[in-house]
Each structure stands twice: as C-alpha cells, then as structure tokens.
Write a protein that holds these residues in place. Structure first.
Motif, PDB file in Angstrom:
ATOM      1  N   GLY A 191     -10.507  -7.421  29.670  1.00 30.97           N
ATOM      2  CA  GLY A 191     -11.343  -8.605  29.519  1.00 30.97           C
ATOM      3  C   GLY A 191     -11.233  -9.203  28.127  1.00 30.97           C
ATOM      4  N   LYS A 192     -11.186  -8.350  27.090  1.00 26.86           N
ATOM      5  CA  LYS A 192     -11.041  -8.835  25.718  1.00 26.86           C
ATOM      6  C   LYS A 192      -9.694  -9.542  25.535  1.00 26.86           C
ATOM      7  CE  LYS A 192     -14.001  -5.966  22.775  1.00 26.86           C
ATOM      8  NZ  LYS A 192     -14.610  -7.079  22.043  1.00 26.86           N
ATOM      9  N   ILE A 193      -8.643  -8.945  26.081  1.00 37.42           N
ATOM     10  CA  ILE A 193      -7.317  -9.552  25.983  1.00 37.42           C
ATOM     11  C   ILE A 193      -7.316 -10.920  26.658  1.00 37.42           C
ATOM     12  CG2 ILE A 193      -4.918  -9.362  26.754  1.00 37.42           C
ATOM     13  CD1 ILE A 193      -5.258  -6.285  26.443  1.00 37.42           C
ATOM     14  N   PHE A 194      -7.899 -10.997  27.848  1.00 41.47           N
ATOM     15  CA  PHE A 194      -7.958 -12.268  28.575  1.00 41.47           C
ATOM     16  C   PHE A 194      -8.740 -13.313  27.792  1.00 41.47           C
ATOM     17  CE2 PHE A 194      -6.930 -11.521  33.343  1.00 41.47           C
ATOM     18  CZ  PHE A 194      -5.752 -10.882  32.989  1.00 41.47           C
ATOM     19  N   THR A 195      -9.859 -12.905  27.187  1.00 48.02           N
ATOM     20  CA  THR A 195     -10.670 -13.845  26.406  1.00 48.02           C
ATOM     21  C   THR A 195      -9.853 -14.458  25.285  1.00 48.02           C
ATOM     22  OG1 THR A 195     -12.719 -12.668  26.907  1.00 48.02           O
ATOM     23  CG2 THR A 195     -12.730 -14.082  24.962  1.00 48.02           C
ATOM     24  N   LYS A 196      -9.102 -13.634  24.574  1.00 49.35           N
ATOM     25  CA  LYS A 196      -8.280 -14.120  23.463  1.00 49.35           C
ATOM     26  C   LYS A 196      -7.180 -15.047  23.967  1.00 49.35           C
ATOM     27  CE  LYS A 196      -9.136  -9.907  20.736  1.00 49.35           C
ATOM     28  NZ  LYS A 196      -9.964 -10.427  19.649  1.00 49.35           N
ATOM     29  N   GLU A 212     -11.014  -5.615  17.340  1.00 47.25           N
ATOM     30  CA  GLU A 212     -12.017  -5.516  18.411  1.00 47.25           C
ATOM     31  C   GLU A 212     -13.044  -6.642  18.358  1.00 47.25           C
ATOM     32  OE1 GLU A 212     -12.737  -3.241  21.061  1.00 47.25           O
ATOM     33  OE2 GLU A 212     -10.591  -2.957  20.787  1.00 47.25           O
ATOM     34  N   LEU A 213     -13.133  -7.339  17.230  1.00 45.00           N
ATOM     35  CA  LEU A 213     -14.101  -8.437  17.132  1.00 45.00           C
ATOM     36  C   LEU A 213     -13.719  -9.542  18.123  1.00 45.00           C
ATOM     37  CD1 LEU A 213     -14.549  -8.726  13.251  1.00 45.00           C
ATOM     38  CD2 LEU A 213     -16.116  -7.660  14.894  1.00 45.00           C
ATOM     39  N   ASP A 214     -14.719 -10.047  18.844  1.00 42.86           N
ATOM     40  CA  ASP A 214     -14.460 -11.043  19.880  1.00 42.86           C
ATOM     41  C   ASP A 214     -13.772 -12.294  19.338  1.00 42.86           C
ATOM     42  OD1 ASP A 214     -15.570  -9.411  21.795  1.00 42.86           O
ATOM     43  OD2 ASP A 214     -17.543 -10.368  21.732  1.00 42.86           O
ATOM     44  N   ASP A 215     -14.113 -12.688  18.113  1.00 48.61           N
ATOM     45  CA  ASP A 215     -13.601 -13.952  17.575  1.00 48.61           C
ATOM     46  C   ASP A 215     -12.231 -13.821  16.914  1.00 48.61           C
ATOM     47  OD1 ASP A 215     -15.987 -15.057  18.395  1.00 48.61           O
ATOM     48  OD2 ASP A 215     -16.933 -14.929  16.420  1.00 48.61           O
ATOM     49  N   VAL A 216     -11.768 -12.606  16.679  1.00 53.84           N
ATOM     50  CA  VAL A 216     -10.494 -12.398  15.978  1.00 53.84           C
ATOM     51  C   VAL A 216      -9.337 -12.404  16.971  1.00 53.84           C
ATOM     52  CG1 VAL A 216      -9.126 -10.748  14.641  1.00 53.84           C
ATOM     53  CG2 VAL A 216     -11.503 -11.194  14.018  1.00 53.84           C
ATOM     54  N   ALA A 219       0.433 -10.916  30.952  1.00 57.84           N
ATOM     55  CA  ALA A 219      -0.760 -10.060  31.040  1.00 57.84           C
ATOM     56  C   ALA A 219      -1.374 -10.098  32.440  1.00 57.84           C
ATOM     57  CB  ALA A 219      -1.787 -10.492  30.011  1.00 57.84           C
ATOM     58  N   ASN A 220      -0.666 -10.740  33.382  1.00 55.90           N
ATOM     59  CA  ASN A 220      -1.108 -10.833  34.788  1.00 55.90           C
ATOM     60  C   ASN A 220      -2.365 -11.675  34.976  1.00 55.90           C
ATOM     61  OD1 ASN A 220       0.998  -9.145  35.827  1.00 55.90           O
ATOM     62  ND2 ASN A 220      -0.122  -7.369  35.053  1.00 55.90           N
ATOM     63  N   MET A 221      -2.537 -12.680  34.138  1.00 55.18           N
ATOM     64  CA  MET A 221      -3.636 -13.622  34.343  1.00 55.18           C
ATOM     65  C   MET A 221      -3.266 -14.561  35.498  1.00 55.18           C
ATOM     66  SD  MET A 221      -5.351 -16.297  31.616  1.00 55.18           S
ATOM     67  CE  MET A 221      -5.798 -15.014  30.451  1.00 55.18           C
ATOM     68  N   THR A 222      -4.257 -14.910  36.313  1.00 52.10           N
ATOM     69  CA  THR A 222      -3.964 -15.776  37.457  1.00 52.10           C
ATOM     70  C   THR A 222      -3.681 -17.212  36.996  1.00 52.10           C
ATOM     71  OG1 THR A 222      -6.264 -16.428  37.795  1.00 52.10           O
ATOM     72  CG2 THR A 222      -5.523 -14.413  38.904  1.00 52.10           C
ATOM     73  N   LYS A 223      -2.895 -17.916  37.785  1.00 54.37           N
ATOM     74  CA  LYS A 223      -2.554 -19.297  37.444  1.00 54.37           C
ATOM     75  C   LYS A 223      -3.795 -20.191  37.457  1.00 54.37           C
ATOM     76  CE  LYS A 223       2.299 -19.160  38.769  1.00 54.37           C
ATOM     77  NZ  LYS A 223       3.373 -19.732  39.614  1.00 54.37           N
ATOM     78  N   ASP A 224      -4.759 -19.880  38.337  1.00 52.38           N
ATOM     79  CA  ASP A 224      -5.998 -20.674  38.382  1.00 52.38           C
ATOM     80  C   ASP A 224      -6.765 -20.567  37.059  1.00 52.38           C
ATOM     81  OD1 ASP A 224      -5.555 -21.577  40.904  1.00 52.38           O
ATOM     82  OD2 ASP A 224      -6.927 -20.189  41.903  1.00 52.38           O
ATOM     83  N   THR A 225      -6.835 -19.353  36.514  1.00 56.62           N
ATOM     84  CA  THR A 225      -7.536 -19.143  35.243  1.00 56.62           C
ATOM     85  C   THR A 225      -6.819 -19.894  34.121  1.00 56.62           C
ATOM     86  OG1 THR A 225      -8.275 -16.959  35.972  1.00 56.62           O
ATOM     87  CG2 THR A 225      -8.366 -17.398  33.615  1.00 56.62           C
ATOM     88  N   ILE A 226      -5.505 -19.825  34.120  1.00 55.32           N
ATOM     89  CA  ILE A 226      -4.707 -20.530  33.109  1.00 55.32           C
ATOM     90  C   ILE A 226      -4.925 -22.038  33.216  1.00 55.32           C
ATOM     91  CG2 ILE A 226      -2.346 -21.099  32.396  1.00 55.32           C
ATOM     92  CD1 ILE A 226      -1.583 -18.216  33.271  1.00 55.32           C
ATOM     93  N   GLU A 227      -4.890 -22.561  34.433  1.00 56.31           N
ATOM     94  CA  GLU A 227      -5.066 -24.009  34.632  1.00 56.31           C
ATOM     95  C   GLU A 227      -6.444 -24.477  34.168  1.00 56.31           C
ATOM     96  OE1 GLU A 227      -4.171 -24.847  38.700  1.00 56.31           O
ATOM     97  OE2 GLU A 227      -2.048 -24.314  38.476  1.00 56.31           O
ATOM     98  N   ARG A 228      -7.470 -23.668  34.403  1.00 51.54           N
ATOM     99  CA  ARG A 228      -8.820 -24.041  33.956  1.00 51.54           C
ATOM    100  C   ARG A 228      -8.883 -24.098  32.433  1.00 51.54           C
ATOM    101  NH1 ARG A 228     -10.580 -20.686  38.229  1.00 51.54           N
ATOM    102  NH2 ARG A 228     -10.977 -18.952  36.778  1.00 51.54           N
ATOM    103  N   ALA A 229      -8.217 -23.143  31.777  1.00 49.84           N
ATOM    104  CA  ALA A 229      -8.204 -23.128  30.307  1.00 49.84           C
ATOM    105  C   ALA A 229      -7.474 -24.353  29.764  1.00 49.84           C
ATOM    106  CB  ALA A 229      -7.533 -21.847  29.801  1.00 49.84           C
ATOM    107  N   VAL A 230      -6.379 -24.730  30.415  1.00 47.45           N
ATOM    108  CA  VAL A 230      -5.620 -25.915  29.991  1.00 47.45           C
ATOM    109  C   VAL A 230      -6.481 -27.164  30.152  1.00 47.45           C
ATOM    110  CG1 VAL A 230      -3.636 -27.393  30.511  1.00 47.45           C
ATOM    111  CG2 VAL A 230      -3.356 -24.902  30.482  1.00 47.45           C
ATOM    112  N   LYS A 231      -7.160 -27.276  31.287  1.00 48.17           N
ATOM    113  CA  LYS A 231      -7.999 -28.454  31.540  1.00 48.17           C
ATOM    114  C   LYS A 231      -9.151 -28.544  30.546  1.00 48.17           C
ATOM    115  CE  LYS A 231      -6.983 -28.888  36.470  1.00 48.17           C
ATOM    116  NZ  LYS A 231      -7.469 -28.666  37.850  1.00 48.17           N
ATOM    117  N   ARG A 232      -9.723 -27.395  30.210  1.00 49.48           N
ATOM    118  CA  ARG A 232     -10.830 -27.395  29.253  1.00 49.48           C
ATOM    119  C   ARG A 232     -10.341 -27.844  27.869  1.00 49.48           C
ATOM    120  NH1 ARG A 232     -12.617 -22.848  30.599  1.00 49.48           N
ATOM    121  NH2 ARG A 232     -11.911 -21.517  28.905  1.00 49.48           N
ATOM    122  N   GLY A 233      -9.179 -27.373  27.479  1.00 43.68           N
ATOM    123  CA  GLY A 233      -8.634 -27.736  26.172  1.00 43.68           C
ATOM    124  C   GLY A 233      -8.188 -29.178  26.088  1.00 43.68           C
ATOM    125  N   SER A 234      -7.635 -29.675  27.186  1.00 47.07           N
ATOM    126  CA  SER A 234      -7.134 -31.060  27.184  1.00 47.07           C
ATOM    127  C   SER A 234      -8.231 -32.078  27.449  1.00 47.07           C
ATOM    128  CB  SER A 234      -6.009 -31.212  28.219  1.00 47.07           C
ATOM    129  OG  SER A 234      -6.481 -30.887  29.511  1.00 47.07           O
TER     130      SER A 234
END
Length: 239
Positions: free
Chosen positions: A19-24, A223-227, A55-70
């Motif tokens: 989960g931490k890896i995915f968040t970053k 391990e810090l969430d923001d780093v 890291a085996n993240m789903t394409k849906d999760t990736i697309e949501r992150a792209v849309k949020r950033g753009s």
C-alpha cells in the motif's frame, strides 16, 4: 515454544508495504500528469506508469491518478519538496517528498534526522555533490556478460558502465534513459532496477559505529508517507 508471525500477520505486513509503494507511485503519476496526461509526450509520466505497471498496479488505478493530475477529475494539491541534510558521520542526504502539508512533512523529516544524529541543511548545501543521471543495474554472472552489456550499452547511448560487487551499473543522461533501457531490453538484458536518480559523485566511508544508525535513519525516512526517495553518498553494502 514461541511461535513466529502468523500467516495472516505476515500478509497484513506485506499488504501495508504494498500500500505504501502504491501511494508513492500514485503521487508520482498524479504530479507528473500536471505537465500533460498523454504519456507519449510526457516522459516523466511514461516512467511513472512503467513503474506502476511493474508493481502490478491496475490500469484503472493508474488512469484515475492521471486524470486527477491533469485536472480532468478535480485538482490535487500535492507539492514537490526537496530537503538536503546530513546524517551520522557527515553523510550527505537528499530527501525528495510530495506532500499536501509541508509543515507536517518538514517536522517529520527533521525528527527522523535528529533522532539519528543528523540535521537539515540549507538548500544547495549538499546538492552539488550529486548529479541527476539515468541508472540501470544488472546482475553480473560472468565476464562475458559484462562485456556484452558494456558493448550494447555504449552503442545505445550510455555514458559509463561500472562493474562492482556482482552488479553492472549503466549510467546515462536523463534524456537518454528511455531509449537506452529499450535498447538493452531488446538485446535481451533485463535490469534488476532502473530509474533516473540523484547519484553521488563520490561515496564516503562510514565508521562501523555509524553504519547501523545510518541504515536505520534511511529506513525511517523511507517509511514516511510523504517521502518519495532518499539519496545518500555513504558507502554501504547495498550502495
């Protein structure tokens, strides 16, 4: 007789780490997408998506992150911050963070450093000791393999190839990273790690008394969430 961690306990720990890896990764994609949501014209976004897929993240999760950033799914308020400082033994540190609360982040970073005998420096205090480079690392199993990777890498645009501690490290300018990686993979060489990093010009020896403290400090920071990334110029077994 005492028992080791349960299967459920180990799974929960693995899930938390994942989960931490995915968040970053999601943060990196979101911030990269601010410069355009099309990976074909946004090299940083392409790299972020490649890491997420690895890291085996789903394409849906990736697309949501792209849309949020753009901005197509609401704006995000993440800021990119870089801290420079020193660890035990005077080791130079660069700490890259992404945060929606800089006050919280700097407090957490400062605490992690001071807890281990380190301290924050001013902007530019250690950055001159590092260079931004593309870095691809391969396992070295024979002199013949090293020679083949060396030849292929130099033909594909590498600036340098370093062999040490059973690994081959290929270095290049950041703008050549993607084409170099593609050329090496096409030639049949799969890296065990690859990224554009802040690489120290020289590594410094760390006294035996400081190695454990420094390693613990780096782990704490990571391990810090923001780093997002921690770079250092210490000569450690995994450096």
């Amino acid at each position: 007789m005492g028992r080791g961690p349960s299967i459920e306990g180990r799974k929960n720990a693995e899930d938390a780490k994942r989960g931490k890896i995915f968040t970053k990764l999601i943060r990196e994609i979101t911030v990269a997408a601010r410069n355009g949501g099309d990976p074909a014209s946004n090299a940083r976004l392409r790299m972020g998506i490649d890491k997420a897929l690895s890291a085996n993240m789903t394409k849906d999760t990736i697309e949501r992150a792209v849309k949020r950033g753009s901005g197509t799914e609401g704006a995000d308020n993440m800021q990119e911050l870089r801290y420079e400082g020193y660890g035990p033994g005077g080791v130079a540190l660069i700490i890259d963070a992404m945060t929606d609360n800089p006050v919280r982040t700097v407090a957490e970073v400062r605490h992690a450093l001071s807890k281990h005998g380190g301290n924050l420096g001013t902007s530019g205090s250690v950055a001159f000791q590092f260079a931004r480079v593309g870095e691809l690392v391969f396992e070295s199993t024979s002199p013949e393999l090293e020679e083949k990777i060396l030849e292929t890498a130099l033909e594909a645009g590498a600036d340098d190839v370093v062999s040490a501690s059973g690994k081959i490290t290929v270095l290049c300018a950041p703008e050549n990273f993607e084409s170099l990686k593609a050329g090496l993979i096409e030639a049949g060489f799969e890296p065990i790690s690859d990224d554009v990093v802040m690489r120290p010009a020289n590594r410094v020896a760390v006294g035996a008394d400081d190695v454990e403290t420094l390693s613990d400090m780096i782990e704490w920071l990571e391990e810090l969430d923001d780093v997002q990334e921690v770079y250092h110029n210490a000569s450690l077994p995994d450096s």
